[in-house]
Design a protein around this motif. Structure first.
Motif, PDB file in Angstrom:
ATOM      1  N   SER A  85      -5.258   5.431  -0.564  1.00  0.00           N
ATOM      2  CA  SER A  85      -4.374   4.410   0.008  1.00  0.00           C
ATOM      3  C   SER A  85      -3.039   5.001   0.463  1.00  0.00           C
ATOM      4  CB  SER A  85      -4.165   3.264  -0.978  1.00  0.00           C
ATOM      5  OG  SER A  85      -3.094   3.521  -1.830  1.00  0.00           O
ATOM      6  N   SER A  86      -2.819   6.291   0.235  1.00  0.00           N
ATOM      7  CA  SER A  86      -1.513   6.830   0.605  1.00  0.00           C
ATOM      8  C   SER A  86      -1.475   7.381   2.030  1.00  0.00           C
ATOM      9  CB  SER A  86      -1.073   7.900  -0.392  1.00  0.00           C
ATOM     10  OG  SER A  86      -1.918   9.010  -0.317  1.00  0.00           O
ATOM     11  N   ASN A 141      -2.270   6.345   6.040  1.00  0.00           N
ATOM     12  CA  ASN A 141      -2.554   5.241   6.956  1.00  0.00           C
ATOM     13  C   ASN A 141      -3.891   5.486   7.668  1.00  0.00           C
ATOM     14  OD1 ASN A 141      -2.626   3.339   8.989  1.00  0.00           O
ATOM     15  ND2 ASN A 141      -0.433   3.490   9.427  1.00  0.00           N
ATOM     16  N   PHE A 201       1.794  10.656  -3.937  1.00  0.00           N
ATOM     17  CA  PHE A 201       1.242   9.485  -4.615  1.00  0.00           C
ATOM     18  C   PHE A 201      -0.042   9.801  -5.353  1.00  0.00           C
ATOM     19  CE2 PHE A 201       3.892   7.691  -1.308  1.00  0.00           C
ATOM     20  CZ  PHE A 201       4.556   6.699  -1.998  1.00  0.00           C
ATOM     21  N   PHE A 217       0.680   4.009   1.606  1.00  0.00           N
ATOM     22  CA  PHE A 217       1.063   4.694   2.846  1.00  0.00           C
ATOM     23  C   PHE A 217       2.334   4.096   3.434  1.00  0.00           C
ATOM     24  CE2 PHE A 217      -2.046   1.576   4.524  1.00  0.00           C
ATOM     25  CZ  PHE A 217      -1.316   1.019   5.556  1.00  0.00           C
ATOM     26  N   MET A 258      11.541   6.021   7.382  1.00  0.00           N
ATOM     27  CA  MET A 258      11.228   5.128   8.493  1.00  0.00           C
ATOM     28  C   MET A 258      11.999   3.808   8.354  1.00  0.00           C
ATOM     29  SD  MET A 258       7.369   4.695   9.822  1.00  0.00           S
ATOM     30  CE  MET A 258       6.660   6.261  10.247  1.00  0.00           C
ATOM     31  N   SER A 259      12.415   3.253   9.495  1.00  0.00           N
ATOM     32  CA  SER A 259      13.154   1.991   9.473  1.00  0.00           C
ATOM     33  C   SER A 259      12.188   0.823   9.265  1.00  0.00           C
ATOM     34  CB  SER A 259      13.889   1.811  10.793  1.00  0.00           C
ATOM     35  OG  SER A 259      12.955   1.753  11.845  1.00  0.00           O
ATOM     36  N   ASP A 260      12.749  -0.325   8.900  1.00  0.00           N
ATOM     37  CA  ASP A 260      11.919  -1.506   8.690  1.00  0.00           C
ATOM     38  C   ASP A 260      11.110  -1.826   9.932  1.00  0.00           C
ATOM     39  OD1 ASP A 260      12.723  -1.945   6.073  1.00  0.00           O
ATOM     40  OD2 ASP A 260      14.473  -3.101   6.681  1.00  0.00           O
ATOM     41  N   ASP A 302       4.831   2.922   1.504  1.00  0.00           N
ATOM     42  CA  ASP A 302       5.883   3.554   0.703  1.00  0.00           C
ATOM     43  C   ASP A 302       6.129   4.995   1.153  1.00  0.00           C
ATOM     44  OD1 ASP A 302       6.780   1.579  -0.971  1.00  0.00           O
ATOM     45  OD2 ASP A 302       5.184   1.876  -2.427  1.00  0.00           O
ATOM     46  N   ALA A 303       5.031   5.682   1.470  1.00  0.00           N
ATOM     47  CA  ALA A 303       5.171   7.069   1.897  1.00  0.00           C
ATOM     48  C   ALA A 303       6.005   7.143   3.174  1.00  0.00           C
ATOM     49  CB  ALA A 303       3.792   7.694   2.122  1.00  0.00           C
ATOM     50  N   ARG A 337       0.837  -1.204   0.000  1.00  0.00           N
ATOM     51  CA  ARG A 337       0.000   0.000   0.000  1.00  0.00           C
ATOM     52  C   ARG A 337       0.865   1.244   0.000  1.00  0.00           C
ATOM     53  NH1 ARG A 337      -4.870  -1.361   2.610  1.00  0.00           N
ATOM     54  NH2 ARG A 337      -5.463   0.820   2.664  1.00  0.00           N
ATOM     55  N   LEU A 390      12.379   3.350  -3.756  1.00  0.00           N
ATOM     56  CA  LEU A 390      11.257   2.572  -3.239  1.00  0.00           C
ATOM     57  C   LEU A 390      11.220   1.265  -4.003  1.00  0.00           C
ATOM     58  CD1 LEU A 390       8.517   5.313  -2.938  1.00  0.00           C
ATOM     59  CD2 LEU A 390       9.832   4.244  -1.125  1.00  0.00           C
ATOM     60  N   ARG A 423      -5.264   4.315  10.140  1.00  0.00           N
ATOM     61  CA  ARG A 423      -5.297   4.204  11.600  1.00  0.00           C
ATOM     62  C   ARG A 423      -4.540   5.314  12.305  1.00  0.00           C
ATOM     63  NH1 ARG A 423      -8.018  -0.072  13.478  1.00  0.00           N
ATOM     64  NH2 ARG A 423      -8.682  -1.279  11.687  1.00  0.00           N
ATOM     65  N   ASP A 432      10.066   0.168  12.347  1.00  0.00           N
ATOM     66  CA  ASP A 432       8.966   1.119  12.499  1.00  0.00           C
ATOM     67  C   ASP A 432       7.868   0.871  11.475  1.00  0.00           C
ATOM     68  OD1 ASP A 432       9.932   2.380  14.656  1.00  0.00           O
ATOM     69  OD2 ASP A 432      10.143   4.358  13.744  1.00  0.00           O
ATOM     70  N   ARG A 436       4.630   0.251  13.356  1.00  0.00           N
ATOM     71  CA  ARG A 436       3.768   1.427  13.410  1.00  0.00           C
ATOM     72  C   ARG A 436       2.834   1.576  12.228  1.00  0.00           C
ATOM     73  NH1 ARG A 436       5.272   5.876  16.541  1.00  0.00           N
ATOM     74  NH2 ARG A 436       6.880   5.360  18.046  1.00  0.00           N
ATOM     75  N   GLU A 437       3.277   1.145  11.059  1.00  0.00           N
ATOM     76  CA  GLU A 437       2.440   1.366   9.884  1.00  0.00           C
ATOM     77  C   GLU A 437       1.587   0.161   9.535  1.00  0.00           C
ATOM     78  OE1 GLU A 437       2.217   4.324   8.171  1.00  0.00           O
ATOM     79  OE2 GLU A 437       3.501   5.152   9.734  1.00  0.00           O
ATOM     80  N   VAL A 470      10.856  10.566  12.813  1.00  0.00           N
ATOM     81  CA  VAL A 470      11.858   9.695  12.206  1.00  0.00           C
ATOM     82  C   VAL A 470      13.240  10.346  12.219  1.00  0.00           C
ATOM     83  CG1 VAL A 470      12.597   8.720  10.005  1.00  0.00           C
ATOM     84  CG2 VAL A 470      10.247   8.419  10.760  1.00  0.00           C
ATOM     85  N   PRO A 519      -0.777  -2.190  12.928  1.00  0.00           N
ATOM     86  CA  PRO A 519      -2.099  -1.746  13.384  1.00  0.00           C
ATOM     87  C   PRO A 519      -3.197  -2.029  12.366  1.00  0.00           C
ATOM     88  CG  PRO A 519      -0.468  -0.037  13.754  1.00  0.00           C
ATOM     89  CD  PRO A 519       0.204  -1.096  12.931  1.00  0.00           C
ATOM     90  N   ASN A 520      -2.849  -2.005  11.084  1.00  0.00           N
ATOM     91  CA  ASN A 520      -3.842  -2.287  10.056  1.00  0.00           C
ATOM     92  C   ASN A 520      -4.080  -3.776   9.876  1.00  0.00           C
ATOM     93  OD1 ASN A 520      -4.614   0.356   8.666  1.00  0.00           O
ATOM     94  ND2 ASN A 520      -2.393   0.512   8.853  1.00  0.00           N
ATOM     95  N   ARG A 580      18.578   6.757   4.415  1.00  0.00           N
ATOM     96  CA  ARG A 580      17.487   7.309   5.226  1.00  0.00           C
ATOM     97  C   ARG A 580      17.701   8.789   5.497  1.00  0.00           C
ATOM     98  NH1 ARG A 580      16.942   2.784   8.716  1.00  0.00           N
ATOM     99  NH2 ARG A 580      17.183   4.035  10.586  1.00  0.00           N
ATOM    100  N   ARG A 595       8.140   4.925   4.174  1.00  0.00           N
ATOM    101  CA  ARG A 595       9.516   4.540   3.843  1.00  0.00           C
ATOM    102  C   ARG A 595      10.241   5.732   3.220  1.00  0.00           C
ATOM    103  NH1 ARG A 595       8.840  -0.109   0.882  1.00  0.00           N
ATOM    104  NH2 ARG A 595       9.061  -1.330   2.772  1.00  0.00           N
TER     105      ARG A 595
END
Lengths: 281, 334
Positions: free
Chosen positions: B105-106, B108, B100, A174, A183-185, A176-177, A172, B66, B110, A187, A191-192, B123, A195-196, B90, A179
């Protein structure tokens, strides 16, 4: 549509309470937990209070007495605690392993996924009772060994469920966004994605608790239970010989097992309905 | 490559392996991006157009790693991206961001808006404590939302508002470079204009450099300084926007432009209808990948792949027989 300004958690509750069976199940589960927590206060007799054996249900012993003369109702109440401890701890163990394996397999995919899934399958083909008997024979029949066995037997389901969720969620945008933000793997997983991915895991866990309680009862019924801890399974085990003479020894613990499992399953079912129309809009 | 380039790509490739069946290993791969070289200058907007499946989005995703490119070089601000290790990459992500296509879908579902945008700071350990909230609220105002939206969840917003949240997130780290991947394609036309204007005004205020990926020629024309046209994983033409739209050099560009509906009465412009579908990137045609659909093809087109070569200053096309440019540029030397 969903009214604005309502938190997702509140929406779940609003959907959950629409279903009567789910509320009934939740009430039953709440009662079960309450009895387990306050067991020593609720039980009219202690385990060591022996009276006349094989008393039928009556005024003094509401659900009668067993072959040793102890109160069936009191034993049941104290057994609730064992059931709850086994159910919760087994599910915690199972999910600790299952979530870790599932998340890693689903997130990284490829070769990692392949290896982890083959390991998972090896655990899935373990014959339940065979493993249980071996562990009990080798390490003795404490409830912790039973918790361990149940955890080992049930984590593959959790792992596969979570892996499937991760496989679809990791693509999805979000994720990629996040990342792209750096954000680290770890996290990203915690975190992403996690929860989903939780709704099916929560539903599964509530069903797993009842499965664990049943499995513990089955093991105890076969004489593999912890003799130190009073449990419904052990009561059933003790009742085997006297079924013709004292039906109450088997009937009431059996009924407790039945209603508890039913209540937990109804709760899980309600959760499934409440969580599954995903908050995706 | 020019000195004022912020980003230079050389021979970038992204091949997706196609899995064969058991015991029948396949060495095939989909060549989504197959040798793209270009450079993006500081402060400009480079548009990338092409049909669905031509590899433009994959190219954009490769630029941010990505997607891990199969080959080639990406030099961003003097650093070779593909040689950076994870921590260095990073850190560099602060300078390059992406918007996007799908505003649904971009984000989250939650997380509240404040967390979605504020995560950029978390971060990188920026703006700790109460300052973080203030900073996020500033960003919300910058993209035309209200600070009160901080505690709301994505489902409480419309598509256009969600896209603004996505833009605020992309801007949070004060990047130099943004890939806008079909950033307005999923929105209503009236909302598209608002978002485009927001992107353009942000570019002016913040000195941003964009790669703007879209299949919509009108949108690309509106925002881009230069345009690259992609076909089957390669750039087939690269030119300043006005020049490209006035006089396309590649037959594919010409066909694309002729497909844009023009609101003119009477003068029915001749439409070039391309025969067939875009070929499979799994088995691209020999020679020039466009030759099966090209109205001007010759024998050489089936044998040799034309390289992207300069036709005039700042204009390049990958064609053996480029359409003649204005002012008697000796384009083809064949």
């Amino acid at each position: 549509m969903v009214p604005a300004r309502v938190r997702p958690s509140r929406q779940v509750w609003m959907r959950f309470r629409r279903k009567k069976t789910a509320l009934f199940g939740l009430a039953g589960a709440a009662l079960f937990v309450a009895v387990a927590v306050f067991a020593p206060l609720l039980a009219p007799y202690g385990t060591m209070d022996m009276g006349p054996s094989f008393q039928p249900p009556g005024a003094e012993h509401i659900l009668g007495t067993d072959s040793l003369g102890s109160d069936v109702l009191s034993n049941m109440i104290l057994g609730t605690r064992t059931s709850l401890i086994v159910g919760l701890c087994a599910v915690l163990t199972s999910n600790a392993i299952g979530l870790t394996v599932g998340a890693i397999a689903g997130y990284f995919g490829g070769r990692t996924d392949n290896i982890l899934m083959r390991v998972t399958e090896m655990f899935q083909i373990l014959p339940q009772f065979f493993l249980a008997i071996i562990v009990v024979a080798l390490f003795g029949s404490s409830i912790w060994n039973i918790v361990f066995v149940i955890g080992i037997l049930t984590w593959p389901v959790t792992a596969r469920l979570l892996r499937a969720e991760f496989l679809s969620l990791r693509k999805r945008e979000f994720v990629d966004a996040a990342r792209a933000l750096g954000m680290s793997d770890f996290d990203l997983i915690v975190r992403e994605i996690l929860p989903n991915a939780l709704p099916p895991i929560i539903v599964n866990a509530s069903l797993q608790i009842s499965g664990a309680i049943l499995l513990e009862a089955s093991l105890s019924f076969l004489g593999l239970g912890d003799p130190e801890a009073m449990s419904w399974g052990i009561m059933l085990h003790n009742a085997q010989e006297y079924f013709n003479r004292a039906w109450w020894m088997a009937a009431f613990p059996g009924l407790a097992l039945f209603t508890t499992t039913l209540a937990l399953n109804l709760t899980g079912d309600g959760l499934n309905d409440a969580l599954n129309p995903r908050l995706r809009t | 490559m020019s000195a004022d380039a912020l980003l230079t790509i050389e021979g970038l490739k992204k091949h997706f392996p196609v899995r064969g069946r058991l015991f029948n290993r396949s060495n095939d791969s989909v060549k989504a991006v197959d040798g793209v070289s270009l450079s993006v200058r500081k402060g400009e907007t480079l548009g990338l157009v092409g049909e669905s499946g031509c590899g433009k989005s994959t190219l954009g995703r490769c630029l941010l790693r990505l997607e891990e490119p199969t080959g080639g070089r990406i030099v961003f601000d003097g650093q070779d991206l593909l040689t950076l290790d994870k921590p260095a990459m990073r850190r560099l992500r602060r300078d390059m961001q992406i918007i996007f296509q799908d505003p649904y879908s971009s984000l989250n579902p939650r997380k509240a808006v404040g967390a979605i945008i504020g995560d950029a700071f978390r971060v990188h350990g920026l703006h700790k404590g109460a300052g973080r909230r203030r900073k996020v609220e500033e960003l919300l105002s910058l993209v035309g939302l209200r600070p009160e939206h901080y505690d709301r969840f994505p489902h409480e917003f419309s598509g256009g508002q969600r896209q603004r949240i996505g833009i605020a997130r992309a801007l949070a780290l004060d990047p130099k470079f943004i890939v806008a991947d079909e950033a307005v394609s999923a929105l209503d036309v009236s909302i598209q204009a608002q978002i485009l204007n927001l992107l353009v005004s942000l570019q002016r205020r913040l000195g941003l450099t964009y790669i703007f990926i879209s299949h919509n020629l009108g949108v690309v024309r509106h925002v881009s300084d230069r345009v690259g046209v992609m076909y089957l994983g390669r750039i087939v033409e690269l030119a300043p926007t006005a020049a490209l739209f006035a006089r396309p050099a590649h037959p594919y560009t010409e066909a694309l432009l002729s497909a844009v509906p023009r609101p003119s009465v009477g003068t029915a412009s001749k439409r070039i209808i391309l025969a067939g579908d875009p070929p499979s990137p799994l088995r691209p045609p020999s020679g020039c990948a466009f030759h099966p659909r090209c109205p001007h093809r010759q024998d050489i087109c089936m044998r040799e792949t034309p390289p992207l070569k300069d036709l005039a200053p700042d204009r390049a096309a990958a064609c053996h027989f480029p359409l003649t440019l204005a002012a008697a540029t000796p384009a083809a030397t064949h």
